[in-house]
Design a protein around this motif. Structure first.
Motif, short mmCIF file in Angstrom:
data_model
loop_
_atom_site.label_atom_id
_atom_site.label_comp_id
_atom_site.label_asym_id
_atom_site.label_seq_id
_atom_site.Cartn_x
_atom_site.Cartn_y
_atom_site.Cartn_z
N SER A 75 0.82 -1.18 0.04
CA SER A 75 0.01 0.07 -0.07
C SER A 75 1.13 1.18 0.00
CB SER A 75 -0.91 0.05 1.29
OG SER A 75 -1.58 1.08 1.19
N TYR A 76 0.64 2.23 -0.80
CA TYR A 76 1.21 3.55 -1.01
C TYR A 76 0.46 4.69 -0.61
CZ TYR A 76 4.55 0.61 -3.46
OH TYR A 76 5.58 -0.52 -3.91
N ASP A 77 -0.84 4.36 0.07
CA ASP A 77 -1.71 5.23 0.63
C ASP A 77 -1.15 6.39 1.42
OD1 ASP A 77 -3.51 3.93 -1.01
OD2 ASP A 77 -4.58 2.95 0.82
N GLN A 78 -0.05 6.18 2.29
CA GLN A 78 0.37 6.90 3.15
C GLN A 78 1.72 7.80 2.86
OE1 GLN A 78 -1.03 7.35 6.25
NE2 GLN A 78 -2.89 5.69 5.45
N THR A 81 2.06 13.19 -0.72
CA THR A 81 1.97 13.62 -2.39
C THR A 81 2.08 15.11 -2.50
OG1 THR A 81 0.86 11.61 -3.10
CG2 THR A 81 0.98 13.34 -4.63
#
Length: 162
Positions: A75-78, A81
């Protein structure tokens, strides 16, 4: 006890010679036109001359989507960006990254003009050409038939980014 941030997620990093490494993704940046760059940490060894030893260090670099790729199931949600902004070329110092584009005439076969991207101070670069930042230089290299100059090592500097 204060809350701790989760560790950065791993990504696959592809080197120019085909090797694959694992890095840690610290941030993502998106340009106004939609292109992405990834702030990746890579584990490396570094010499310590004072102690005559070698120790592990982290090397961080911005990479493109071709150079840094996600790992399935991670997961790269955290990952933070950020929008990225182009910066105007600087004329200060001698270690600046600035580029010039040379337009050559059509070839013998009558095809369109060709573009050659040079380091800003290359003797073959047109003196009156505008200086470009690295992102504009990469856009110029994306034109079919465009090349980076090997005399001034623009091909070495820009090649891994294309």
């Amino acid at each position: 006890m204060p809350p701790t941030d989760p560790p950065p997620p791993p990504v696959r990093v592809f080197l120019p010679d085909g090797q694959e490494l694992r890095g840690l993704l610290h941030a993502r940046g998106q340009f106004p036109r939609g292109g992405w760059m990834y702030w990746v940490a890579l584990p490396m060894w570094a010499d310590v001359p004072e102690t005559e030893t070698v120790e592990p260090r982290e090397y961080r670099v911005w990479l493109t989507a071709e150079q840094a790729r996600p790992i399935q199931g991670v997961s790269y949600d955290q990952v933070p960006t950020h929008p990225l902004q182009r910066q105007a070329p600087t004329t200060e110092g001698t270690d600046r990254w600035a580029w010039k584009v040379q337009r050559t005439g059509p070839g013998k076969d009558g095809r369109a003009h060709r573009f050659v991207v040079h380091v800003w101070d290359c003797p073959q670069a047109p003196a009156d050409a505008s200086e470009l930042d690295v992102f504009s230089a990469l856009e110029a290299l994306a034109v079919p038939g465009a090349v980076a100059c090997s005399e001034c090592s623009a091909d070495v500097a820009l090649g891994p980014l294309t």
